[in-house]
Design an enzyme around this catalytic site. Structure first.
Site, PDB file in Angstrom:
ATOM      1  N   LYS A  78      11.110   6.986   7.140  1.00 16.29           N
ATOM      2  CA  LYS A  78       9.995   6.654   8.042  1.00 16.29           C
ATOM      3  C   LYS A  78       9.862   7.759   9.091  1.00 16.29           C
ATOM      4  O   LYS A  78      10.269   7.594  10.252  1.00 16.29           O
ATOM      5  CB  LYS A  78      10.227   5.277   8.677  1.00 16.29           C
ATOM      6  CG  LYS A  78       8.960   4.668   9.266  1.00 16.29           C
ATOM      7  CD  LYS A  78       9.166   3.190   9.523  1.00 16.29           C
ATOM      8  CE  LYS A  78       8.051   2.576  10.340  1.00 16.29           C
ATOM      9  NZ  LYS A  78       6.761   2.530   9.679  1.00 16.29           N
ATOM     10  N   GLU A  98       1.005   2.860  -2.063  1.00 18.07           N
ATOM     11  CA  GLU A  98       1.077   1.943  -0.911  1.00 18.07           C
ATOM     12  C   GLU A  98      -0.101   2.252   0.002  1.00 18.07           C
ATOM     13  O   GLU A  98      -0.896   3.154  -0.273  1.00 18.07           O
ATOM     14  CB  GLU A  98       2.409   2.106  -0.171  1.00 18.07           C
ATOM     15  CG  GLU A  98       2.635   3.484   0.400  1.00 18.07           C
ATOM     16  CD  GLU A  98       3.995   3.659   1.072  1.00 18.07           C
ATOM     17  OE1 GLU A  98       4.495   2.702   1.679  1.00 18.07           O
ATOM     18  OE2 GLU A  98       4.534   4.778   0.999  1.00 18.07           O
ATOM     19  N   LEU A 100       7.600   3.735   1.110  1.00  9.79           N
ATOM     20  CA  LEU A 100       8.470   3.180   2.147  1.00  9.79           C
ATOM     21  C   LEU A 100       8.878   1.760   1.761  1.00  9.79           C
ATOM     22  O   LEU A 100       8.040   0.961   1.325  1.00  9.79           O
ATOM     23  CB  LEU A 100       7.726   3.138   3.490  1.00  9.79           C
ATOM     24  CG  LEU A 100       8.599   2.746   4.668  1.00  9.79           C
ATOM     25  CD1 LEU A 100       9.549   3.888   5.047  1.00  9.79           C
ATOM     26  CD2 LEU A 100       7.756   2.371   5.875  1.00  9.79           C
TER      27      LEU A 100
HETATM   28  N1  PLP Z   1       4.152   1.833   4.169  1.00  6.95           N
HETATM   29  C1  PLP Z   1       3.875   2.740   5.118  1.00  6.95           C
HETATM   30  C2  PLP Z   1       3.427   4.110   4.721  1.00  6.95           C
HETATM   31  C3  PLP Z   1       4.020   2.411   6.479  1.00  6.95           C
HETATM   32  O1  PLP Z   1       3.751   3.316   7.424  1.00  6.95           O
HETATM   33  C4  PLP Z   1       4.426   1.096   6.819  1.00  6.95           C
HETATM   34  C5  PLP Z   1       4.577   0.702   8.221  1.00  6.95           C
HETATM   35  O2  PLP Z   1       4.407   1.457   9.124  1.00  6.95           O
HETATM   36  C6  PLP Z   1       4.685   0.179   5.798  1.00  6.95           C
HETATM   37  C7  PLP Z   1       4.551   0.591   4.476  1.00  6.95           C
HETATM   38  C8  PLP Z   1       5.112  -1.226   6.099  1.00  6.95           C
HETATM   39  O3  PLP Z   1       6.435  -1.230   6.580  1.00  6.95           O
HETATM   40  P1  PLP Z   1       6.973  -2.426   7.487  1.00  6.95           P
HETATM   41  O4  PLP Z   1       6.698  -3.701   6.745  1.00  6.95           O
HETATM   42  O5  PLP Z   1       8.440  -2.143   7.591  1.00  6.95           O
HETATM   43  O6  PLP Z   1       6.258  -2.336   8.786  1.00  6.95           O
END
Ligand code: PLP
Length: 287
Positions: free
Chosen positions: A149, A182, A207
């Site tokens: 991230k 995603e 992610l």
């Molecule tokens: N995918 C991406 C690219 C993201 O930036 C995020 C969240 O910022 C997510 C998925 C979702 O992640 P989370 O459920 O941990 O917020």
């Protein structure tokens, strides 16, 4: 009330908050972040985000800036000083400030830590979920380590902007095989024609969303069958339901993709149920 930020050991007005121009986050996007949603002043999915933060830092060999306990105090204090009941808290850790040069700075260079928090109008968010939102698709042009991230989000920014310019809320990114990876800041899901819940597996370059993990646990409770098989844009167009998940969005119904209606063009019943269950659980377990 003016907002407050935490920067490298002190709290101060957000409007004055600053890091060095030589911060590696600013120079190279050499940093990572996390976002927790906040319910009644408490953080949801606390452990999941903390563990992913530790993993992101380890993968990039950025020093862990402080103990988990100390970081928790800072997160909670930033929420408190901003008087956030429902909203988000944002944490960024970079490799610190050093003379601009690509290799890592000298060992011992302290990482930079920034925390901010703000309120979110949950009534408005709920109204949006009741209506559902439009999604568009964009080519996935990101690097090969989307499991980390990092604050290097330029492709995500461009994809989200394209969505806004086309009157949509989110952009789903599509790989060279035509499969959805995603969202620009969310994980993408459909309930396909066979009633199976489909989302990209995390062995692919995406992610591992903390909200995604929480939803996987809830599927069983709802008697929904998971099929962690990638889906194409056509699969999404023909799906019964579609939605996306993230800490800020929770479970958000998608009712069209590239202008084509999904299902009857209204949020699906299973999607809304998952949203409700997720919110109940997140509120209950927040710390
Ligand atoms: N995918 C991406 C690219 C993201 O930036 C995020 C969240 O910022 C997510 C998925 C979702 O992640 P989370 O459920 O941990 O917020």
């Amino acid at each position: 009330m003016s907002r407050v930020a935490y920067v490298n050991g002190s709290y101060g007005p957000l409007s004055d908050a600053a890091v060095s121009v030589e911060d590696r986050g600013f120079q190279f996007a050499d940093g990572v972040y996390e976002v927790w949603s906040v319910f009644d002043g408490r953080m949801a999915d606390y452990d999941g985000h903390m563990s992913r933060l530790a993993r992101s830092l380890t993968e990039l060999r950025i020093d862990i800036p402080m103990t988990r306990q100390a970081l928790t105090v800072v997160l909670k204090e930033t929420i408190r000083r901003n008087r956030v009941r429902d909203g988000i808290v944002y944490l960024q850790v970079t490799r610190g400030a050093a003379r601009r040069d690509h290799p890592f700075p000298a060992p011992g260079t302290p990482p930079s830590v920034v925390v901010t928090s703000r309120s979110v109008d949950q009534t408005r968010a709920e109204a949006m979920a009741r209506k559902g939102v439009a999604v568009i698709t964009q080519p996935d042009i990101r690097w090969g380590r989307c499991d980390i991230k990092t604050v290097g989000l330029l492709p995500n920014v461009l994809a989200k902007q394209a969505a806004r310019e086309q009157g949509a809320y989110e952009a789903w990114m599509v790989d060279e095989m035509g499969l959805v990876t995603e969202g620009s800041s969310t994980n993408a899901w459909i309930i396909d024609q066979n009633g199976k819940v489909r989302t990209r597996d995390t062995q692919a370059n995406i992610l591992k969303g903390v909200t995604r993990t929480a939803i996987l646990d809830l599927l069983e409770q709802e008697g929904l069958e998971l099929d962690e098989r990638p889906f194409s844009v056509d699969d999404a167009k023909q799906a019964r339901e579609a939605f996306f998940t993230a800490a800020g969005a929770f479970v958000m119904p998608a009712v069209s993709i590239d202008g084509a209606k999904i299902g009857d063009g209204k949020p699906g019943a299973a999607t809304l149920k998952l949203r409700q269950l997720y919110l109940e659980q997140a509120r209950r377990d927040a710390v």
